[in-house]
Design a protein around this motif. Structure first.
Motif, PDB file in Angstrom:
ATOM      1  N   ALA A  45      23.587 -13.052  -2.380  1.00 60.23           N
ATOM      2  CA  ALA A  45      23.633 -12.048  -1.314  1.00 60.23           C
ATOM      3  C   ALA A  45      22.306 -11.297  -1.221  1.00 60.23           C
ATOM      4  N   THR A  46      21.707 -11.019  -2.366  1.00 62.89           N
ATOM      5  CA  THR A  46      20.391 -10.371  -2.391  1.00 62.89           C
ATOM      6  C   THR A  46      19.355 -11.233  -1.681  1.00 62.89           C
ATOM      7  N   PHE A  47      19.425 -12.536  -1.914  1.00 63.67           N
ATOM      8  CA  PHE A  47      18.510 -13.477  -1.270  1.00 63.67           C
ATOM      9  C   PHE A  47      18.651 -13.401   0.248  1.00 63.67           C
ATOM     10  N   GLY A  48      19.895 -13.361   0.727  1.00 65.61           N
ATOM     11  CA  GLY A  48      20.126 -13.287   2.159  1.00 65.61           C
ATOM     12  C   GLY A  48      19.646 -11.983   2.765  1.00 65.61           C
ATOM     13  N   LEU A  49      19.888 -10.859   2.086  1.00 63.96           N
ATOM     14  CA  LEU A  49      19.451  -9.561   2.595  1.00 63.96           C
ATOM     15  C   LEU A  49      17.931  -9.461   2.627  1.00 63.96           C
ATOM     16  N   GLU A  50      17.280  -9.987   1.588  1.00 69.57           N
ATOM     17  CA  GLU A  50      15.822  -9.958   1.584  1.00 69.57           C
ATOM     18  C   GLU A  50      15.266 -10.841   2.688  1.00 69.57           C
ATOM     19  N   ASN A  51      15.901 -11.989   2.929  1.00 65.14           N
ATOM     20  CA  ASN A  51      15.439 -12.861   4.007  1.00 65.14           C
ATOM     21  C   ASN A  51      15.646 -12.208   5.359  1.00 65.14           C
ATOM     22  N   LEU A  52      16.704 -11.401   5.482  1.00 68.29           N
ATOM     23  CA  LEU A  52      16.918 -10.647   6.713  1.00 68.29           C
ATOM     24  C   LEU A  52      15.685  -9.815   7.035  1.00 68.29           C
ATOM     25  N   ALA A 172      10.769 -16.512  -5.781  1.00 69.69           N
ATOM     26  CA  ALA A 172      10.458 -17.230  -7.015  1.00 69.69           C
ATOM     27  C   ALA A 172      11.573 -17.101  -8.040  1.00 69.69           C
ATOM     28  N   ALA A 173      12.206 -15.943  -8.121  1.00 64.93           N
ATOM     29  CA  ALA A 173      13.114 -15.661  -9.231  1.00 64.93           C
ATOM     30  C   ALA A 173      14.590 -15.862  -8.906  1.00 64.93           C
ATOM     31  N   VAL A 174      15.002 -15.662  -7.655  1.00 60.47           N
ATOM     32  CA  VAL A 174      16.448 -15.705  -7.358  1.00 60.47           C
ATOM     33  C   VAL A 174      17.048 -17.101  -7.538  1.00 60.47           C
ATOM     34  N   PRO A 175      16.471 -18.196  -6.971  1.00 56.02           N
ATOM     35  CA  PRO A 175      17.120 -19.503  -7.153  1.00 56.02           C
ATOM     36  C   PRO A 175      17.309 -19.904  -8.611  1.00 56.02           C
ATOM     37  N   PRO A 176      16.283 -19.850  -9.480  1.00 53.59           N
ATOM     38  CA  PRO A 176      16.534 -20.209 -10.882  1.00 53.59           C
ATOM     39  C   PRO A 176      17.444 -19.214 -11.590  1.00 53.59           C
ATOM     40  N   SER A 203      23.089 -18.515   2.774  1.00 50.75           N
ATOM     41  CA  SER A 203      22.797 -17.076   2.715  1.00 50.75           C
ATOM     42  C   SER A 203      21.511 -16.750   3.467  1.00 50.75           C
ATOM     43  N   LEU A 204      20.517 -17.650   3.366  1.00 52.11           N
ATOM     44  CA  LEU A 204      19.288 -17.451   4.125  1.00 52.11           C
ATOM     45  C   LEU A 204      19.560 -17.486   5.621  1.00 52.11           C
ATOM     46  N   CYS A 205      20.429 -18.399   6.045  1.00 50.16           N
ATOM     47  CA  CYS A 205      20.749 -18.520   7.467  1.00 50.16           C
ATOM     48  C   CYS A 205      21.485 -17.287   7.975  1.00 50.16           C
ATOM     49  N   ILE A 206      22.400 -16.758   7.172  1.00 49.76           N
ATOM     50  CA  ILE A 206      23.123 -15.553   7.584  1.00 49.76           C
ATOM     51  C   ILE A 206      22.155 -14.386   7.725  1.00 49.76           C
ATOM     52  N   GLY A 207      21.288 -14.211   6.729  1.00 46.95           N
ATOM     53  CA  GLY A 207      20.288 -13.153   6.831  1.00 46.95           C
ATOM     54  C   GLY A 207      19.356 -13.367   8.007  1.00 46.95           C
ATOM     55  N   ALA A 233      15.549  -0.724   4.855  1.00 46.11           N
ATOM     56  CA  ALA A 233      16.911  -0.369   4.459  1.00 46.11           C
ATOM     57  C   ALA A 233      17.667  -1.585   3.940  1.00 46.11           C
ATOM     58  N   ALA A 234      17.435  -2.752   4.563  1.00 48.00           N
ATOM     59  CA  ALA A 234      18.113  -3.979   4.112  1.00 48.00           C
ATOM     60  C   ALA A 234      17.692  -4.349   2.701  1.00 48.00           C
ATOM     61  N   VAL A 235      16.412  -4.189   2.372  1.00 46.86           N
ATOM     62  CA  VAL A 235      15.941  -4.519   1.025  1.00 46.86           C
ATOM     63  C   VAL A 235      16.457  -3.503   0.005  1.00 46.86           C
ATOM     64  N   ILE A 236      16.603  -2.244   0.412  1.00 46.11           N
ATOM     65  CA  ILE A 236      17.205  -1.248  -0.484  1.00 46.11           C
ATOM     66  C   ILE A 236      18.634  -1.645  -0.832  1.00 46.11           C
ATOM     67  N   VAL A 237      19.388  -2.101   0.166  1.00 45.66           N
ATOM     68  CA  VAL A 237      20.759  -2.575  -0.083  1.00 45.66           C
ATOM     69  C   VAL A 237      20.727  -3.805  -0.991  1.00 45.66           C
ATOM     70  N   ALA A 238      19.751  -4.696  -0.773  1.00 49.01           N
ATOM     71  CA  ALA A 238      19.633  -5.896  -1.610  1.00 49.01           C
ATOM     72  C   ALA A 238      19.401  -5.519  -3.070  1.00 49.01           C
ATOM     73  N   LEU A 239      18.558  -4.537  -3.309  1.00 46.24           N
ATOM     74  CA  LEU A 239      18.295  -4.081  -4.679  1.00 46.24           C
ATOM     75  C   LEU A 239      19.556  -3.516  -5.317  1.00 46.24           C
ATOM     76  N   PHE A 240      20.314  -2.731  -4.556  1.00 51.20           N
ATOM     77  CA  PHE A 240      21.552  -2.145  -5.081  1.00 51.20           C
ATOM     78  C   PHE A 240      22.577  -3.227  -5.412  1.00 51.20           C
ATOM     79  N   VAL A 241      22.715  -4.217  -4.506  1.00 50.34           N
ATOM     80  CA  VAL A 241      23.681  -5.303  -4.731  1.00 50.34           C
ATOM     81  C   VAL A 241      23.318  -6.077  -5.989  1.00 50.34           C
ATOM     82  N   PHE A 242      22.050  -6.404  -6.144  1.00 50.22           N
ATOM     83  CA  PHE A 242      21.635  -7.166  -7.315  1.00 50.22           C
ATOM     84  C   PHE A 242      21.835  -6.368  -8.598  1.00 50.22           C
TER      85      PHE A 242
END
Length: 591
Positions: A45-52, A172-176, A203-207, A233-242
């Motif tokens: 989910a963090t990956f998708g939000l960051e891609n957003l 770099a870090a999320v997939p592994p 998740s990338l497509c949704i974002g 704001a989306a990246v702040i939410v991504a950080l919180f989710v992760f």
């Protein structure tokens, strides 16, 4: 009796521990407590939000540079591809850093914080006129649009490359890190890893779908300041989710030896021993005895392969190196790992042209859409939202591919992935070629409409051409299908073929391919303008040199890309036919 009970309880406790994994406090990770699908969902989910956020910046950045910062089309296109390419190439360096010095979950946290700073700085610049060039009527020949150098450009570059650095760390870090949540020695979890790569793309497509609709609408209707703020704001939410999942993550223990450094040791040792003669029997090459190692040490043993024989010289025993200087004498397994990385490079290189094509869909195609009719009845479609259509198609196709097509193909071929990685990548490369040919045909039609209505010198955005923007959907739609096949196939191929200790580094090859594709796009645009000077009708004479896209030869550029894709496909076929799949270690065979 009590001793027996105590030993039984102790054995059960050990059985619940996950070998080579710890929690965030450094304690051994436990089955049922750490890792699994539930722990992989949050970073996905963090990956998708960051891609957003990052997709929103990348897809509309060319419009921001032209309309707000007053760059011309060619310079703006190059700046976008350089920005995106830098983000991707940084992911390779960060992947090495994450494997060597700091855990991946810490890299993700730090990267999101850096990206928030970059996006915040962009929003501040877009909000304050003092940090922008003076306003003007863009595309109006009678209006003088001055690009002011100095502070405003410095702020923009700092903000963009902070954003690029932060996005690179997440990629770099999320997939592994997600793959770390599964146990490769557990057959059920090993199969889940394969599906995970498809869901990661989902998740990338949704974002991306949200960024191309909601965020682009905010940028176009409310202004870039509000758009960049929404991205932050989306990246702040991504950080919180992760961060919510940190107590449950499985974190791999650092290897005793730096696996990336070992590759360089092989190259140096092979160079030092280049004058030595290889033994006729490969068993005479240096390797430690399996009997001298403990099972829990996780030491890998790979059989010798008769390829890249020059690297075998790194494992030649000499009387002077019995002390085991690793820069003079390397294990056979260490040499085989180096061979694997070297063998991956041709496959990696044969996908760069496809990334160059993707760069055009994020630059020139967006600008094409800005000259076309973007309305359906009373509804306005921003040109930057065009990729939403292939994304919507991908949102439907990915679950169908993963849950229906792959199981059906698996029954026919007997392969866990349904079709081979090479077949999947090859289909995508063919589709990329078709996408560029389609883009050329659509551009021919767009210019024909402009000429037929006497609008070759019309001011874009102020006087759109009487042709629907939906004509561009054909090239986006075909390239969307290419994405599903090639990029997911590449990510899974690099991960599955990489040495055990270099999974994250090899996975970053995908981002490196994208990066080089974007950089090559910049070079190609400059070369095309230089070579075609005097033949085009732009202000500088090149095919792509000028502000009026109706007077440029973008269709010829697309045909050139289609030809390069066609040639590149045959190069890929040669590389795929030459490639030998890596030998499996004992740990692999257990999966």
């Amino acid at each position: 009796m009590y001793d027996s009970l105590f030993r039984f309880s102790e054995d059960n406790d050990k059985a619940d521990l996950i070998e080579g994994k710890v929690d965030w406090k450094g304690n051994p990770a436990k089955k049922g407590v750490h890792g699994g699908i539930s722990s992989a969902v949050l970073p996905t989910a963090t990956f998708g939000l960051e891609n957003l956020a990052s997709a929103s910046v990348a897809v509309n950045l060319i419009t921001y540079l032209i309309t707000t910062m007053h760059y011309d089309l060619a310079d703006a296109s190059n700046l976008v591809t350089n920005f995106t390419g830098t983000g991707y190439i940084l992911s390779v360096l960060i992947a090495i850093f994450a494997d060597t010095f700091i855990h991946r979950y810490k890299v993700i946290c730090l990267s999101t914080i850096i990206e928030i700073l970059g996006l915040g700085l962009l929003s501040i610049q877009a909000h304050h006129q003092a940090l922008l060039p003076p306003p003007c009527k863009v595309f109006d020949p009678s209006s003088a649009c001055v690009r002011v150098y100095g502070r405003n450009e410095a702020v923009m570059f700092v903000a963009l490359y902070l954003t690029a650095f932060g996005s690179a760390g997440v990629k770099a870090a999320v997939p592994p890190h997600c793959a770390d949540q599964f146990d490769e020695k557990n057959p059920r979890e090993a199969r889940q890893i394969s599906s995970f790569f498809n869901w990661l793309l989902l998740s990338l497509c949704i974002g991306g779908a949200i960024s191309l609709t909601v965020i682009v609408w905010i940028q176009d209707e409310k202004g870039f300041a509000w758009g960049f703020t929404a991205c932050a704001a989306a990246v702040i939410v991504a950080l919180f989710v992760f961060a919510c999942g940190i107590p449950r993550y499985r974190i791999p223990v650092f290897q005793k030896d730096n696996a990336f450094l070992e590759i360089f040791q092989v190259l140096v040792a092979a160079m030092r021993n280049r004058k030595l003669k290889l033994p006729d029997d490969p068993s005479e090459l240096y390797e430690i005895e399996k009997e001298t190692t403990q099972p829990d040490e996780g030491i890998e043993f790979l059989p010798h392969r008769d390829i890249f024989r020059s690297l075998d010289k790194a494992a030649i025993r000499r009387s002077s190196n019995q002390g085991l200087n690793k820069w003079k004498l390397c294990r056979v397994t260490q040499v085989e790992n180096a061979k694997i990385i070297v063998a991956l490079l041709p496959i990696f290189c044969s996908t760069i042209i496809m990334s160059t094509c993707l760069a055009q869909l994020q630059t020139f195609s967006i600008h094409q859409g800005s000259t076309m009719n973007t309305r359906i009845s009373n509804f306005h479609i921003p040109s930057a939202s065009l990729p939403i259509f292939p994304l919507l198609f991908m949102l439907i196709l990915i679950p169908i591919y993963d849950r229906l097509i792959v199981p059906f193909a698996r029954r026919l071929t007997g392969l866990p992935t349904g079709i081979t990685h090479f077949q999947r990548i090859g289909v995508g490369l063919v589709l990329a070629c078709l996408s560029m040919a389609t883009a050329a045909l659509v551009e021919v039609k767009r210019k024909h409409v402009a000429a037929a209505h006497g609008m070759l010198d019309a001011i874009p955005l102020m006087q759109p051409l009487p042709i629907s923007i939906f004509w561009l959907n054909f090239q986006y739609f075909i390239f969307g299908m290419a994405d599903i096949f090639t990029y997911v196939g590449l990510l899974e191929f690099f991960y599955s073929e990489a040495p055990k200790a270099l999974k994250s580094f090899a996975s970053s090859f995908l981002w490196c391919s994208l990066s080089l594709g974007y950089f090559f796009s910049t070079i190609l645009v400059n070369v095309v303008n230089a070579v075609s000077g005097g033949k085009g009708k732009g202000s500088g004479g090149g095919w792509l040199d000028g502000d009026n896209i109706n007077r440029l030869y973008l269709d010829r550029f697309y045909w050139l890309l289609a030809g390069l894709c066609f040639f590149n496909f045959f190069v890929y076929l040669f590389c795929a036919n030459w490639y030998q799949y890596r030998p499996r270690s004992a740990a692999d065979e257990e999966v």
